[in-house]
Motif scaffolding. Structure first.
Motif, short mmCIF file in Angstrom:
data_model
loop_
_atom_site.label_atom_id
_atom_site.label_comp_id
_atom_site.label_asym_id
_atom_site.label_seq_id
_atom_site.Cartn_x
_atom_site.Cartn_y
_atom_site.Cartn_z
N GLY A 105 0.99 -1.33 0.05
CA GLY A 105 0.15 -0.01 0.35
C GLY A 105 0.93 1.17 0.18
N CYS A 106 0.32 1.87 -0.33
CA CYS A 106 1.05 3.41 -0.16
C CYS A 106 0.71 4.57 0.53
CB CYS A 106 1.12 4.03 -1.72
SG CYS A 106 2.51 5.66 -1.80
N LEU A 107 1.45 5.40 1.35
CA LEU A 107 0.69 6.51 2.21
C LEU A 107 0.02 7.64 1.27
CD1 LEU A 107 2.88 6.95 5.08
CD2 LEU A 107 0.46 6.27 5.62
N SER A 108 0.24 7.68 0.08
CA SER A 108 -0.09 8.76 -1.56
C SER A 108 -1.30 7.76 -1.85
CB SER A 108 1.38 8.68 -2.16
OG SER A 108 1.95 9.63 -0.99
N ILE A 109 -1.46 6.70 -1.64
CA ILE A 109 -2.61 6.16 -2.33
C ILE A 109 -3.38 5.75 -0.92
CG2 ILE A 109 -3.62 4.61 -4.77
CD1 ILE A 109 -0.24 4.61 -4.97
N PRO A 110 -4.25 6.23 -0.38
CA PRO A 110 -5.48 5.46 0.50
C PRO A 110 -6.34 4.88 0.01
CG PRO A 110 -5.58 7.61 -0.31
CD PRO A 110 -4.23 7.56 -0.63
N GLY A 111 -6.49 3.66 0.66
CA GLY A 111 -7.64 2.48 0.65
C GLY A 111 -7.31 1.77 -0.18
N THR A 170 -9.34 -3.16 -2.07
CA THR A 170 -8.76 -2.46 -1.23
C THR A 170 -8.92 -3.23 -0.58
OG1 THR A 170 -10.86 -2.95 -0.21
CG2 THR A 170 -11.62 -1.23 -1.97
N GLU A 171 -8.21 -1.49 1.04
CA GLU A 171 -7.92 -1.68 2.36
C GLU A 171 -8.95 -2.51 3.00
OE1 GLU A 171 -4.47 0.41 3.65
OE2 GLU A 171 -5.57 1.29 5.25
N LYS A 172 -9.86 -2.38 3.10
CA LYS A 172 -11.10 -2.70 4.06
C LYS A 172 -10.60 -4.67 3.95
CE LYS A 172 -15.96 -3.46 3.91
NZ LYS A 172 -17.37 -3.16 3.83
N GLU A 173 -10.85 -4.78 2.41
CA GLU A 173 -10.85 -6.84 2.07
C GLU A 173 -9.02 -7.13 2.38
OE1 GLU A 173 -12.58 -8.55 0.91
OE2 GLU A 173 -14.25 -6.92 1.05
N TYR A 174 -8.39 -6.60 2.13
CA TYR A 174 -6.70 -6.82 2.32
C TYR A 174 -6.81 -7.38 3.95
CZ TYR A 174 -2.08 -6.54 4.01
OH TYR A 174 -0.48 -6.52 4.74
N ALA A 179 -6.10 -10.22 8.81
CA ALA A 179 -6.74 -11.58 9.83
C ALA A 179 -7.01 -13.47 9.25
CB ALA A 179 -7.81 -10.90 9.89
N GLN A 180 -7.01 -13.39 8.45
CA GLN A 180 -7.67 -14.78 7.49
C GLN A 180 -6.19 -15.63 7.84
OE1 GLN A 180 -8.95 -15.49 3.88
NE2 GLN A 180 -10.62 -16.68 4.23
N HIS A 181 -5.21 -14.63 7.40
CA HIS A 181 -3.50 -15.24 7.21
C HIS A 181 -3.35 -15.81 8.71
CE1 HIS A 181 0.34 -15.82 4.99
NE2 HIS A 181 0.66 -14.60 6.05
N ASP A 182 -3.66 -14.25 9.76
CA ASP A 182 -3.14 -14.54 10.78
C ASP A 182 -3.63 -15.98 11.66
OD1 ASP A 182 -1.58 -13.11 11.33
OD2 ASP A 182 -2.68 -11.27 12.20
N SER A 183 -5.31 -16.16 11.41
CA SER A 183 -5.60 -17.25 12.80
C SER A 183 -5.21 -18.67 11.78
CB SER A 183 -7.37 -17.35 12.55
OG SER A 183 -7.82 -17.18 10.98
N GLU A 184 -4.59 -18.54 9.87
CA GLU A 184 -4.44 -19.31 10.23
C GLU A 184 -2.67 -20.18 10.44
OE1 GLU A 184 -4.58 -18.66 5.52
OE2 GLU A 184 -6.19 -19.45 6.36
N LYS A 185 -2.15 -18.58 10.36
CA LYS A 185 -1.06 -19.29 10.96
C LYS A 185 -1.18 -19.81 12.27
CE LYS A 185 1.47 -14.80 10.82
NZ LYS A 185 2.00 -14.31 10.19
#
Ligand code: NI
Length: 187
Positions: A105-111, A170-174, A179-185
């Motif tokens: 992501g990038c602070l200059s390209i929010p969301g 989108t950031e929301k989907e990311y 979160a999914q990745h974390d729970s899998e780990k």
């Protein structure tokens, strides 16, 4: 580090601002108090925005300076914790053939987030804020951050590197994916 003034948060330029598309200029006098103040302001601005990096064009300065922020960031839950680095007049000496795709992501390209292919390893040489020449090899996430910020000082953004628009989300989907990745780990 001898800034007379307190560091202040700077406004972040967003995609569409021409400064992000310009090739930034070599820094001639790293010891110049204005440059040192700019560095302090960039570190504060990156921290305040939870960024893992910020480049001078993102604060309207067309100069070859970027920060690799060390704080662990809620914007990148999987990012390892490292020390903050100030990178000035960098060169990429060589890169690994191996390329890996990862979300950026990038602070200059929010969301917005997208899958970006980056070299797994980059050998670099740069000046630090005390004007020392530093030779450093970055790998994995740090290599990704370095290449992302290096692009900024050459007028490029991560969307320029995306191979397919299908890989832009989108950031929301990311955040859902992370979160999914974390729970899998944990399992
Ligand atoms: Ni960026």
């Amino acid at each position: 580090m001898s800034s007379k003034t307190m560091a202040m948060q700077l406004e972040i330029t967003e995609l569409g601002n021409p400064v992000l598309r310009r090739e930034a200029e070599h820094v001639e006098d790293i010891g110049d108090p204005e440059i040192q103040d700019l560095i302090d302001d960039m570190i504060l601005t990156a921290e305040a925005a939870s960024g893992v990096g910020i480049a001078a064009p993102q604060v309207s300065k067309s100069l070859r300076i970027f920060i690799m922020a060390g704080t662990s960031s809620p914007r990148y839950p999987d990012a390892p914790k490292t020390e903050t680095k100030v990178i000035i007049n960098p060169e990429i000496v060589s890169v690994s053939e191996e390329v890996e795709k990862g979300f950026e992501g990038c602070l200059s390209i929010p969301g917005i987030r997208a899958l970006v292919p980056r070299h797994k390893l980059v050998r670099t040489v740069y000046r630090d804020r005390d004007n020392n020449t530093v030779e450093e090899t970055f790998s994995d996430f740090a290599a990704r951050v370095f290449q992302h910020e290096y692009d900024h000082i050459n007028g490029l953004v991560f969307l320029d590197r995306v191979e397919s628009s299908v890989e832009i989300i989108t950031e929301k989907e990311y955040m859902k994916l992370a979160a999914q990745h974390d729970s899998e780990k944990q399992e």
